[in-house]
Scaffold this motif. Structure first.
Motif, PDB file in Angstrom:
ATOM      1  N   SER A 186      49.091   7.933  57.930  1.00 52.09           N
ATOM      2  CA  SER A 186      48.829   7.495  56.558  1.00 52.09           C
ATOM      3  C   SER A 186      48.805   8.699  55.630  1.00 52.09           C
ATOM      4  CB  SER A 186      47.507   6.724  56.470  1.00 52.09           C
ATOM      5  OG  SER A 186      46.430   7.562  56.803  1.00 52.09           O
ATOM      6  N   TRP A 187      49.053   8.429  54.356  1.00 53.94           N
ATOM      7  CA  TRP A 187      49.103   9.476  53.354  1.00 53.94           C
ATOM      8  C   TRP A 187      48.257   9.073  52.167  1.00 53.94           C
ATOM      9  CZ3 TRP A 187      52.898   7.919  56.518  1.00 53.94           C
ATOM     10  CH2 TRP A 187      53.546   8.908  57.276  1.00 53.94           C
ATOM     11  N   PRO A 188      47.345   9.943  51.739  1.00 55.26           N
ATOM     12  CA  PRO A 188      46.535   9.654  50.545  1.00 55.26           C
ATOM     13  C   PRO A 188      47.418   9.800  49.293  1.00 55.26           C
ATOM     14  CG  PRO A 188      45.995  11.833  51.387  1.00 55.26           C
ATOM     15  CD  PRO A 188      46.946  11.211  52.373  1.00 55.26           C
ATOM     16  N   PRO A 189      47.022   9.199  48.187  1.00 48.98           N
ATOM     17  CA  PRO A 189      47.830   9.255  46.961  1.00 48.98           C
ATOM     18  C   PRO A 189      48.215  10.668  46.533  1.00 48.98           C
ATOM     19  CG  PRO A 189      46.110   7.622  46.715  1.00 48.98           C
ATOM     20  CD  PRO A 189      45.854   8.330  48.026  1.00 48.98           C
ATOM     21  N   ARG A 190      47.379  11.643  46.773  1.00 53.13           N
ATOM     22  CA  ARG A 190      47.698  13.009  46.339  1.00 53.13           C
ATOM     23  C   ARG A 190      48.897  13.588  47.089  1.00 53.13           C
ATOM     24  NH1 ARG A 190      43.239  13.561  49.650  1.00 53.13           N
ATOM     25  NH2 ARG A 190      43.547  15.003  51.392  1.00 53.13           N
ATOM     26  N   GLU A 191      49.309  12.965  48.221  1.00 56.53           N
ATOM     27  CA  GLU A 191      50.439  13.447  49.013  1.00 56.53           C
ATOM     28  C   GLU A 191      51.702  12.600  48.828  1.00 56.53           C
ATOM     29  OE1 GLU A 191      49.276  13.819  53.108  1.00 56.53           O
ATOM     30  OE2 GLU A 191      47.552  15.076  52.631  1.00 56.53           O
ATOM     31  N   TRP A 192      51.662  11.601  47.939  1.00 58.96           N
ATOM     32  CA  TRP A 192      52.790  10.685  47.818  1.00 58.96           C
ATOM     33  C   TRP A 192      54.056  11.354  47.293  1.00 58.96           C
ATOM     34  CZ3 TRP A 192      50.170   5.624  45.697  1.00 58.96           C
ATOM     35  CH2 TRP A 192      49.371   5.084  46.711  1.00 58.96           C
ATOM     36  N   LEU A 193      53.945  12.335  46.408  1.00 60.19           N
ATOM     37  CA  LEU A 193      55.141  13.026  45.927  1.00 60.19           C
ATOM     38  C   LEU A 193      55.816  13.793  47.067  1.00 60.19           C
ATOM     39  CD1 LEU A 193      54.260  14.338  42.367  1.00 60.19           C
ATOM     40  CD2 LEU A 193      56.076  12.750  43.007  1.00 60.19           C
ATOM     41  N   LEU A 194      55.020  14.465  47.874  1.00 62.45           N
ATOM     42  CA  LEU A 194      55.577  15.171  49.030  1.00 62.45           C
ATOM     43  C   LEU A 194      56.191  14.184  50.029  1.00 62.45           C
ATOM     44  CD1 LEU A 194      52.722  17.776  49.621  1.00 62.45           C
ATOM     45  CD2 LEU A 194      54.975  18.189  48.620  1.00 62.45           C
ATOM     46  N   SER A 203      57.466  11.287  49.298  1.00 61.55           N
ATOM     47  CA  SER A 203      58.705  10.809  48.685  1.00 61.55           C
ATOM     48  C   SER A 203      59.850  11.775  48.965  1.00 61.55           C
ATOM     49  CB  SER A 203      58.505  10.634  47.189  1.00 61.55           C
ATOM     50  OG  SER A 203      59.713  10.276  46.564  1.00 61.55           O
ATOM     51  N   ALA A 204      59.581  13.071  48.850  1.00 60.41           N
ATOM     52  CA  ALA A 204      60.614  14.079  49.119  1.00 60.41           C
ATOM     53  C   ALA A 204      61.043  14.030  50.587  1.00 60.41           C
ATOM     54  CB  ALA A 204      60.104  15.468  48.755  1.00 60.41           C
ATOM     55  N   ILE A 230      60.955  11.393  52.539  1.00 55.62           N
ATOM     56  CA  ILE A 230      61.746  10.166  52.717  1.00 55.62           C
ATOM     57  C   ILE A 230      63.166  10.412  52.228  1.00 55.62           C
ATOM     58  CG2 ILE A 230      62.044   7.782  51.939  1.00 55.62           C
ATOM     59  CD1 ILE A 230      58.939   7.605  51.834  1.00 55.62           C
ATOM     60  N   GLU A 231      63.310  11.043  51.056  1.00 55.99           N
ATOM     61  CA  GLU A 231      64.641  11.323  50.512  1.00 55.99           C
ATOM     62  C   GLU A 231      65.441  12.243  51.442  1.00 55.99           C
ATOM     63  OE1 GLU A 231      64.502  12.632  46.452  1.00 55.99           O
ATOM     64  OE2 GLU A 231      63.340  10.871  45.842  1.00 55.99           O
ATOM     65  N   ARG A 232      64.800  13.281  51.987  1.00 54.67           N
ATOM     66  CA  ARG A 232      65.497  14.188  52.927  1.00 54.67           C
ATOM     67  C   ARG A 232      65.933  13.429  54.168  1.00 54.67           C
ATOM     68  NH1 ARG A 232      61.510  17.963  51.348  1.00 54.67           N
ATOM     69  NH2 ARG A 232      60.277  17.509  53.195  1.00 54.67           N
ATOM     70  N   ARG A 233      65.077  12.554  54.672  1.00 59.91           N
ATOM     71  CA  ARG A 233      65.420  11.778  55.874  1.00 59.91           C
ATOM     72  C   ARG A 233      66.608  10.875  55.601  1.00 59.91           C
ATOM     73  NH1 ARG A 233      61.502   7.542  56.644  1.00 59.91           N
ATOM     74  NH2 ARG A 233      62.886   6.530  55.213  1.00 59.91           N
ATOM     75  N   GLU A 234      66.618  10.223  54.450  1.00 58.31           N
ATOM     76  CA  GLU A 234      67.713   9.307  54.126  1.00 58.31           C
ATOM     77  C   GLU A 234      69.014  10.052  53.857  1.00 58.31           C
ATOM     78  OE1 GLU A 234      66.164   6.945  50.920  1.00 58.31           O
ATOM     79  OE2 GLU A 234      64.959   5.710  52.288  1.00 58.31           O
ATOM     80  N   ALA A 235      68.918  11.275  53.363  1.00 57.70           N
ATOM     81  CA  ALA A 235      70.114  12.067  53.083  1.00 57.70           C
ATOM     82  C   ALA A 235      70.765  12.591  54.359  1.00 57.70           C
ATOM     83  CB  ALA A 235      69.769  13.239  52.162  1.00 57.70           C
ATOM     84  N   SER A 236      69.965  12.756  55.420  1.00 57.33           N
ATOM     85  CA  SER A 236      70.524  13.317  56.664  1.00 57.33           C
ATOM     86  C   SER A 236      71.155  12.269  57.552  1.00 57.33           C
ATOM     87  CB  SER A 236      69.458  14.052  57.453  1.00 57.33           C
ATOM     88  OG  SER A 236      68.376  13.218  57.776  1.00 57.33           O
TER      89      SER A 236
END
Length: 189
Positions: free
Chosen positions: A170-178, A180-181, A183-189
Motif C-alpha cells: 500500500s502507498w500513503p497519499p504522500r507517495e502517490w506521485l512517485l 504514478s511515475a 506505473i508509467e515506467r512499468r507501462e512504458a517498458s
C-alpha cells in the motif's frame, strides 16, 4: 498469453476471497446500533427491521451464482453436481470452480463468469468494508508481486483515499506521485 494468465489469476483470487466475504456478510446481517440510538427509546407503530437485508441478499446472491456455475461445469465435464453432501458450501463450491478454472476460462462463457465473480467480490467487499468499488490501476509495481493495484474511495468521497495491491502493498497519499511515475515506467517498458 500473459494477459490471459493474469486474468485467470485475478478470477482465482476473486474466488478465493468469496468464502471469507460470505462469512463476513453473515456477521453484517444483524445491524449494530449506535450507543445514542440504543439508549434512546423511540415509540413507533412498528419495530424497525433489526436485520441488514443487503447482507442477506449478498449472501444469497453469492450462493446462487456459485451454484449455477458449478452446475454448468459439472454438466459439461460429466461430474456430479456439487451438493451439501459433498462439502459444497461456499468453500466447497469455490474449490470446485477453482479446480475447473482452466476449463471455465477456455469456455465461451469465460468473460461472463469472470465478470460475475468479480461483481460478487466487489459487492460483498463494499458491504463488509463500506468502501466504494476498486478502480484497477494494473499490476503491482513492486518486484516479484503479481497483485492487482487498485485505488479505493471512502463512502462520500470523490477522490481516492487508499491505493494498494491485493497482496498487501500500500502507498500513503504522500507517495502517490512517485507511485504514478513507477506505473508509467512499468507501462512504458
Amino acid at each position: 498469453m500473459a494477459s490471459k494468465a493474469l486474468h485467470q489469476n485475478a478470477v482465482k483470487d476473486d474466488l478465493a476471497k468469496l468464502p471469507a466475504l460470505y462469512e463476513d456478510c453473515f456477521h453484517a446481517i444483524s445491524r449494530r446500533r449506535s450507543p445514542a440510538i440504543f439508549m434512546t427509546r423511540v415509540r413507533t407503530s412498528r419495530n424497525p427491521d433489526p436485520f441488514n437485508d443487503e447482507a442477506i441478499e449478498v449472501r444469497r446472491h453469492i450462493d446462487d451464482v456459485l451454484r449455477s456455475w458449478a452446475a454448468l461445469v459439472a454438466e459439461r465435464v460429466g461430474l456430479p453436481v456439487p451438493g451439501p453432501d459433498r462439502g459444497a458450501g461456499i468453500g466447497g463450491l469455490t474449490a470446485f470452480l477453482v479446480a475447473h478454472l482452466d476449463w471455465l476460462m477456455r469456455s465461451a462463457a469465460a468473460t461472463e463468469f469472470a465478470e460475475e465473480v468479480a461483481a460478487l467480490r466487489g459487492r460483498a467487499e463494499r458491504l463488509v468494508n463500506g468502501t466504494a468499488p476498486a478502480h484497477h490501476l494494473g499490476e503491482c509495481v513492486e518486484a516479484s508481486c503479481d497483485g492487482r493495484l487498485t485505488a479505493r474511495t471512502a463512502p462520500g468521497r470523490a477522490v481516492a483515499s487508499q491505493i494498494g495491491c491485493d497482496r498487501g502493498h500500500s502507498w500513503p497519499p504522500r507517495e502517490w506521485l512517485l507511485l504514478s511515475a513507477r506505473i508509467e515506467r512499468r507501462e512504458a517498458s
